[in-house]
Structure formats: structure tokens, C-alpha cells
Scaffold this motif. Sequence first.
Motif, short mmCIF file in Angstrom:
data_model
loop_
_atom_site.label_atom_id
_atom_site.label_comp_id
_atom_site.label_asym_id
_atom_site.label_seq_id
_atom_site.Cartn_x
_atom_site.Cartn_y
_atom_site.Cartn_z
N GLU A 7 -64.59 -80.65 -24.28
CA GLU A 7 -65.93 -80.24 -23.84
C GLU A 7 -66.11 -80.45 -22.34
O GLU A 7 -66.74 -79.64 -21.67
CB GLU A 7 -67.00 -80.99 -24.64
N LEU A 8 -65.54 -81.54 -21.82
CA LEU A 8 -65.62 -81.72 -20.37
C LEU A 8 -64.91 -80.57 -19.66
O LEU A 8 -65.38 -80.04 -18.66
CB LEU A 8 -64.97 -83.05 -19.96
N ASN A 9 -63.79 -80.18 -20.23
CA ASN A 9 -63.04 -79.09 -19.60
C ASN A 9 -63.77 -77.77 -19.77
O ASN A 9 -63.71 -76.89 -18.91
CB ASN A 9 -61.64 -78.99 -20.22
N ARG A 10 -64.51 -77.65 -20.85
CA ARG A 10 -65.33 -76.44 -21.03
C ARG A 10 -66.39 -76.39 -19.93
O ARG A 10 -66.62 -75.34 -19.34
CB ARG A 10 -65.99 -76.45 -22.40
N ILE A 11 -66.99 -77.54 -19.65
CA ILE A 11 -67.98 -77.57 -18.57
C ILE A 11 -67.31 -77.15 -17.27
O ILE A 11 -67.82 -76.29 -16.54
CB ILE A 11 -68.58 -78.99 -18.42
N ALA A 12 -66.15 -77.75 -16.99
CA ALA A 12 -65.46 -77.45 -15.74
C ALA A 12 -65.13 -75.96 -15.65
O ALA A 12 -65.33 -75.32 -14.61
CB ALA A 12 -64.19 -78.28 -15.63
N SER A 13 -64.65 -75.40 -16.74
CA SER A 13 -64.26 -73.99 -16.74
C SER A 13 -65.48 -73.10 -16.53
O SER A 13 -65.43 -72.14 -15.76
CB SER A 13 -63.58 -73.66 -18.05
N HIS A 14 -66.57 -73.42 -17.22
CA HIS A 14 -67.77 -72.60 -17.06
C HIS A 14 -68.34 -72.73 -15.65
O HIS A 14 -68.93 -71.79 -15.13
CB HIS A 14 -68.82 -72.99 -18.09
N LEU A 15 -68.16 -73.92 -15.06
CA LEU A 15 -68.64 -74.08 -13.68
C LEU A 15 -67.87 -73.16 -12.75
O LEU A 15 -68.45 -72.51 -11.88
CB LEU A 15 -68.46 -75.54 -13.23
N VAL A 16 -66.56 -73.10 -12.95
CA VAL A 16 -65.79 -72.19 -12.11
C VAL A 16 -66.20 -70.75 -12.38
O VAL A 16 -66.38 -69.94 -11.47
CB VAL A 16 -64.28 -72.37 -12.36
N GLY A 17 -66.40 -70.45 -13.67
CA GLY A 17 -66.82 -69.10 -14.02
C GLY A 17 -68.13 -68.73 -13.34
O GLY A 17 -68.27 -67.65 -12.77
N MET A 18 -69.06 -69.68 -13.36
CA MET A 18 -70.36 -69.44 -12.74
C MET A 18 -70.21 -69.32 -11.22
O MET A 18 -70.77 -68.40 -10.61
CB MET A 18 -71.27 -70.62 -13.11
N GLY A 19 -69.46 -70.25 -10.64
CA GLY A 19 -69.32 -70.26 -9.19
C GLY A 19 -68.64 -69.01 -8.66
O GLY A 19 -69.12 -68.36 -7.74
N THR A 20 -67.55 -68.64 -9.30
CA THR A 20 -66.83 -67.46 -8.82
C THR A 20 -67.64 -66.20 -9.09
O THR A 20 -67.53 -65.22 -8.36
CB THR A 20 -65.45 -67.31 -9.48
N TYR A 21 -68.47 -66.26 -10.10
CA TYR A 21 -69.32 -65.09 -10.35
C TYR A 21 -70.30 -64.92 -9.20
O TYR A 21 -70.53 -63.80 -8.74
CB TYR A 21 -70.05 -65.24 -11.68
N GLY A 22 -70.84 -66.04 -8.74
CA GLY A 22 -71.70 -65.99 -7.56
C GLY A 22 -70.95 -65.38 -6.38
O GLY A 22 -71.45 -64.52 -5.66
N LEU A 23 -69.72 -65.80 -6.23
CA LEU A 23 -68.88 -65.30 -5.13
C LEU A 23 -68.67 -63.79 -5.26
O LEU A 23 -68.69 -63.07 -4.26
CB LEU A 23 -67.54 -66.03 -5.20
N ASP A 24 -68.47 -63.34 -6.48
CA ASP A 24 -68.28 -61.90 -6.71
C ASP A 24 -69.50 -61.11 -6.27
O ASP A 24 -69.38 -59.95 -5.90
CB ASP A 24 -68.03 -61.63 -8.19
N LEU A 25 -70.64 -61.75 -6.36
CA LEU A 25 -71.87 -61.05 -6.00
C LEU A 25 -72.27 -61.36 -4.57
O LEU A 25 -73.37 -61.04 -4.15
CB LEU A 25 -72.99 -61.44 -6.95
N GLY A 26 -71.40 -62.04 -3.83
CA GLY A 26 -71.68 -62.28 -2.42
C GLY A 26 -72.47 -63.53 -2.15
O GLY A 26 -72.95 -63.74 -1.05
#
Lengths: 400, 430, 177
Positions: A115-134
Motif C-alpha cells: 500500500e505504501l508503494n501504491r501511494i508512491a506510484s499514484h503520487l508519481v502518476g499524479m505528478g507526471t500527469y501534472g507535468l503532461d499538462l504543463g
Amino acid sequence: MATIDDARTVECDVRTDEMLINMGPQHPSTHGVLRLLLRTDGEIVSWVEPHIGYLHRCAEKIGENLTARQWVPYTDRMDYLAGMNMNLGWALAVERLLGLSVPDKVRHVRVLMAELNRIASHLVGMGTYGLDLGSFTPFLYAFREREKILDLFEEVCGARLTYSYIVPGGAAGDLPGGWLDKCTRFLDEFWPVIDDYHTLLTNNAIFIKRTAGIGVLPAALAIEYGCTGPVLRGSGVDQDLRRDGDAWYTAMYRDYRFHVVVQKDGHYPQDHAYPAVPAEAVLGDSWHRYYVRMLEVVQSVDIVRQALEKYQAAEDEWSTPIKVNHRLPEGEVYLETEAPKGQMGFYLVSDGTAIPWRTRARSSCFANLSVTSELCQGCLLADVPAIVGSLDLVMGEIDR
Amino acid sequence: MAEFFAETWALPAPAAYALAGLIHCALLLGIVATGAMGFIWLERKVSGRIQDRLGPTRVGGKFGWLQSLADGIKLLSKEDLAPQEADRLLFRAAPYISFSASYTAYLALPFAPGWVAFDTNVAVFFILAVLGLEVFGVILGGYASGSKWSLFGAMREAAQVVSYEVPLGMCVAIPVLLTGTMNLTTIAQMQAGWFTNWLIFHDPFTFVAFWVYAACALASVNRAPFDLAEAESELVAGFLTEYSGLRWSYFFMAEYGSMLLVGGLAALLFFGGWNGPVPIFHSLGWAYAPDETAWRLTGFLSNLAGCMNFLTKAVLGVLVMMWARWTLPRLRIDQVMSMCLKYCIPLAAFCFVGVLGWQALGVASPNDWLPAARGGAIAVRETWWWQEAAAAPAGRAGRGDESGVGADTGDVVGGTARRARIAEGAGGAG
Amino acid sequence: MAVDQTLVDKLRTRFGDGVRQAQLEGLDPWVELAPDVLVDVCRFLRDDPDVACDMLNCVSGVDFFHADPKKAAKASWQPHVALVYHLSSTRTKERLVLKVTLERWKSGVPGEPPEVPSVCGIWRGANWHEREVFDLMGVRFVGHPDLRRILCPEDWEGYPLRKDYEPPQYYHGIRDH
């Protein structure tokens, strides 16, 4: 003359040449070495074809030459953002073949790590998604918190990315002293930060404009393409293997309370105060996929808190993992687990020796990516990263 | 300044003008180039703080000044590459076009009363026109790169910047309408006194107009959330994809130059220019009167403080742009265009009409309600509209043939005579 | 509905000999089908309201072959390639395993991939899974809309997951270590 009610009609009338563009494999927003071949007419994308394989490392072939325990380090290089979940999937599959169940103490540590790793993975998913949108900043905010999770992992197993911690028969070692307090402290620090993420992205007007109604994936299409994880749940399909999976896997979560994050009867779980769904968002669009991830982070925090308690209450002994040359019984096993990005399946065929006859990894991102061509048809060029980013891909897992 | 050289050193007039011009250019180049370097440093610091990053807050000598230097050296020493597919000449020329446009616009930007390289009475018009040329560099760069991504960037830039010029021009026209001049020095001087005299606080319409101006300025200098021409996550780097080293840094300097320029323009048009919120130097009697030209120490000090004031406001504007960049996601091209056409233009037009009505009806602005604050202000908002109307038939006839944009209007004359000059300047430009 | 006697009987009555054998014991019970009924069975499994296997999770190819003649002699099977389809239902949450056994090479000609009907018409997601099996295991899916290599380069030779696969010494002049 026909009436023109769509801008694209005009584009078709005024015939312009189409342009073929390679997006990737060296492109900032293809999350690694994905190559998308786009056919564009101006800014409108008429056709997309993903080309993969740039990170193909023959993990399955390697698995046919190593023992079950030796293949563990190869699994965490698949989805390298969620190494623990990959290890867990393989370990559980092998254990299922062996009929080997682990003591409660190990089980709770596994839940903790997963579950900790799930948090970490979703954080990256969220962060890079922000990056994709500038939007650059959410990425670094996400990584700041992820660093703390990696610090926790480092203390447990010495590695920050490729852990090889959860192995068939147990885990590489018990938690070090003082770790539980650190983990609790992390959760306390992390909790208020989630609101920051919502302020920066979830509720941001531009973010909603860019994601709501973009790349709508109807539930039937998602199922037909075998999309899983947040992509499937974002389309409103109520499936989470932690609850619905094979008994061998769900047993791991048997005494945990959590909600499956999916929009049911028009609303998401309401165990905490979540930001409201904007009016523009359509079920199955990029915004919902993103939102499901954000809510799963909260669920995972709840699970981690429970796991911390249960671990402390568990009284049984730590188990010993299987030997490197542990002989596998003849037979075959297929087990899917709920990895952060979707259902990660491992298929193992054994001929009765220590070395598996065939190892097969069913990648969630592979199936999730295959739907891209359908989603991107007729969208604008800027929507391509918005859609691909919302699928939260990791090329290591797609190419294996 | 040319007169000064001509008188003190007895130089012939052309030489004096050339010398003065050179000095102006050098000074401005200093401001633009070091400004760009400073802004790169500032951007690094600001983004570091905003993003909670440790690196930029710790690295690079005292306050990280070495980092910008190292950056400069790195860019200088990079190989100057042009892709094989590129149109070499245009590819190489594009950065210079972009930079010189941004740099030339500084010519008309006053930093303090009289501290301006080219004190023209169409400064506003000049700056907008020249800044608009920057887009050519970007379009050429994108087109000549021979890369599809660059082409996309160039097309986006062309669509976006050209569209945003319209509402930007409308917003800029509002202070011009209020003050009745396009001379930036005059516009700023008219806002002397307490901060209530600043044009942004003149009436609700100017207040709204400023925000429209801010959005349009952001869009016209290609900063996030309107950085679609670069759009890293979509177009790799847009028109910059094939550029490297020094040529790339010229684009960068142009970008930062334009940022400071639109920040400065905002300060001059809406925030009182070099006038502080409290008229300290005016109450001390140090400040130059509008038509005073002789050098004196107190006046110089007042100008220096005014220059600092102006730069602070401009840099604050730049800081806000950086803040926006590190906070907001990027808009999509159709959203950017529809924002321009559906919101910015109608809003700017509405504000323009509103201000017109406000002026025509003679509604009092906040500054008029504060009798104590009125002292420092130059009484410029007299009912010139009526005066002009009365004076027009006689005045226009006599002035018709002596017009010309380049006519020296360095000194500021108040009242109707100045109006006449404006009409003349506009007539010449039109 | 998992694989149990009821399902097998149901399939047998519908498809007769197309259902080759079924193993109901073990961890993952499976049904082995003849290639020619595969598509029909899959359509039935998808559309039947009791089974409702609306999701194709995975298609795997397994190569049963010993390069070593001594080991081959001891093996309990004849050399063949097995295709394993893992299906699941998002409605009933049940899982199903289907198998298809193929000869290793078509008509025994080495290098000529065996053929099996494609299930792309039933689940569009099968497209990439089948391409992957074609790429790595060398099975030709008849009726596939776009059967190309997916992970390996398009000009790659051989099928890497075959047990008798020899990696090439050179690829475009790049030497293999």
C-alpha cells in the motif's frame, strides 16, 4: 450544401494535407520510450498508433533460465515505480503453486509495503500527469512525499527503487526498530499534503478544462480491451482484485476495511471529505481516472494505518523465504494481483524442477495502452499527452 | 543628451547624435542582457522556493550567482548546430530577429522622467508595434528548423500572438484614452501623487482592464499558462526544438526582455510608473517638474528613486508571471484562442466603452474623493474633452501640415497645447 | 461460473468434440479446445449470461519442446505449443482458463508458425496480446486485423520464447555478446 455544426467538418471540406508525426520514443511526455505515431490534420489528430518494445528486456525468457526466487529482482524492474507490488504478485503466484501460506506478521508487512508503494506510484502518476499538462510544481510536491516513502523502504530493505523485498515464502527481513513510528509520522505529515494536491490540480480550473470530458472511455470498451485498475474503475466498473480477486490474494486483505474507489450510483465513496466532481467531468474521462488514483491514495493511507496496528498485534514468528533452488511442484498457476496501475498477472508453468518451464507476466499497462488508439481518435494534439498520461503507463511493465 | 555633447564638446550634430545613440544602446543592452541573466537566476530561485526544491536554494556560490554565470558559459561553449533539413539562413537569423524586436522596444520605455532613449510621443504605439515583431523570429525559427514540432510551435505562436495583440491593444488604449497621450513619460507623470491617482484605481473599468491586460500580456510573451509555442509536454520544445547554445539563449533573452517590458508597460500604464505610492519626492520638492530639463542633484536623486520604483514594479510583474508559470497547468490551443475571442476582446471592449462613458459623464474617481491626496497630482484630467471640442475647428486647420512622428516632443507641456501635439502625432502615425 | 462439470457439460453439448479435454482438478481448472471451435466457444462464454467472461486478461503461449533428445525421450508430452487464454468476468468476478494445443510448426516445417483463429472479433483487447504471442512465440492468428511484431523490431528473425530459439549473432551489424 450540408450544414456545418462541427469545426472538423470545415477541416474536411477545406482539404489539407495530413502530417505524420512521431511522438517519441524521445519525447518529454511519453513516460519513457513509448512511440506514438500520429496522423494529424492541423492540430486535430485523426489516428494514433502506439509502437512499443523499446524497453523489451526478455524478462519472460530470463525467467525460464532462473529459479523462482532468482527471478524476483526481474519482477521489480517491470513496474519500477511499484516494485513491491511486482514482487508481491510473483511471490504470491509462486506461493500459490507451492501451497505455502505466510504467517500473519509477514502478511501485514506485505500489506504495508504494497500500500505504501501504491501511494508512491499514484503520487508519481499524479505528478507526471501534472507535468503532461504543463504544470511543473505538483510533480515536485509529489516527489517530495514519495522520497519519504522511499526513505522508509530504504530502511527496510536497503533499496529505493528495485526492492526485491517481498519474496516467495516471506519477505527479506523484519521491520527495523523504530520504523513503525517513522511510518506513522510520515502518514501524519502526508495527510494534509493531499489537500495541497487537490488545490493544485484536482480543483484547478485549467486542469479541469484540460481533462474533463477528454478521452472518454466507456465501461464496455474498457472491459473489452482488458483495461484494469484505476483506468477501469475510472470508467465506473466496480472491480478491485483486493476485494474481488482470487481467494489466495484476497486472503491477504481479509481483515482490512477499505472502499473500492469507483463511482457507484453517481457518487464516489464518502468516507472522507473529497473534492466535488466538477460538472464538466464525464464518467470514464481523464479527470475521473486521475481522481480515482487520488482517492485510492487516501484508501491506501487508511489501509497502512490498519496494517501498522495489526502488525503490532501479530504474535506469530517471521517466516523464512524459500531457498534459491527450491523445487517447484509440477503444474501451473496464474494469479493476478491489484498493482497500482492495474491487474498484474503472473503465469507460471512448472515441470517439477526448480527452474520454471515458462514464466509469463500479464502487464496491466500493456492492456491499458492498447486502448490509446481508440481514445485519441479525433482529439487535439495537446490532448494526446493528457490522455496517455491519464492511463499512467510505465514502459518497463509494458515491454518487460 | 545629444544636445549636451554638442554643446560641451562642440561635436558636430550627427556625431553627437551617434554618440548619444551608442550610449543609449549600450545602456539598454546592459539592462536587457543583465536583466535576462538576473531573471534566469530569479526564475531558478523562485521556482526552487515554490517547488520546495533544495538545489536552487543552495547551489552556486553566495545566493547562487555563480549558477547563472555557469549557465552562460555553458551556453556559449555549446556547438552551434543547424539541422540538415533547416533553411540555414532563416534558421540562424531568427533568434536575432526575435531578440532585436524585444530589445528595440526598450528604446521607447522611460525609466524615470527624462530617462528614456527615444522620447517619442507615440511610445505606447511604438512598443506594441515593435514587440509584435518578435513573433516573426519565432515563426521563422519554427518554419526554418525543418522539424514538424517546430512548425507546430510556430503556427501556434502565430495564431496566438496575433490574436492577443487585439485585446492587448484595446487594454493599452484605455490609459491612453484617460490621459490623452501616447507618450509614456506623460502618462506616468500624470499619475504622480498618491497611489489613488494610479490609473488602475481610476475607475472599475480600468481595474478590470488591467487584469485583461495582464492575461493578454502573459499570452503575448508566451509564458505559462500560454506557453503553447514551446509546450514542452506536447511539442517537445516547440519552435525551440532544434536550437541549442547561444541561439537558443537569444530566444530566451528575448523572452525575458519582453517579460520585463510588458511588466514595465503595466507599471507605466496602470501603476503610476516611477511614482511611488506616497509622493515623497514631490512633497520634498525634489522631483522634476514636467517641463524642467536642467540638471540638479535633488532631481537626479528623485529620478534615481523613481527608476528603482519603476524597476521594482516591473520586476514584481515578472515575478507574478513566474509564479503563474510554476503553479498553473497549460491551456490547450483552442481554449487559448477561445479565451481571447470570447472573453478578452469583449471584456477589453467593454472596459474601453466603460472608461469612455466614465470620462464623458465626468464621474469622480477615488482620487477625487481624497482631497488630501490631490496635492501632488498634476491636474491633467480636466475636462479636456470639451476643451478639445471647442478648440478643434481652429486648431486642426493650422496644424494639418506640420505633423510628423519624429517631431521632438521630449519636453512635456500640459493642457491643450499638449493635446494638440498628441492629435498631431497620432495623425502622423495613422 | 468457474470451470466445473456443469460448464464442461454445457460446452460438450454445444460444441461436441471441439472440447478436447478438461481438467477440473488443480489450482486453475482448464478446458482444452480444438482450434476450430475456439472463436465460437469464446463468443459463447462472453455472451452466456451465466459465464459472462467479458474480459480477456491474458493470452500466453507455452512451448513444450526439449532440445536435448535425452530429455525429450523422458518427457511426458509430445512437442507442441499450447495457447492459454485467461478470461474473467467483471460481473461475476469468476475466472476461466482455456487452452488450445497446436503443432510446433505448421505442417512440421520449422520456421513456419502454426495457425489458430484470432479472437480479436470477440475482445478487441486480444489484438495486442495475440501480436505479442505471434512476436515472441510464433503463432499465426488467422483473422487478426494487424498481425505484426510488437515488442521485437519488425525485421527480427525467429521467435524468442521458443525453446529452440538461437539469438542471432549480429543484428544490423551490432554484435551480440
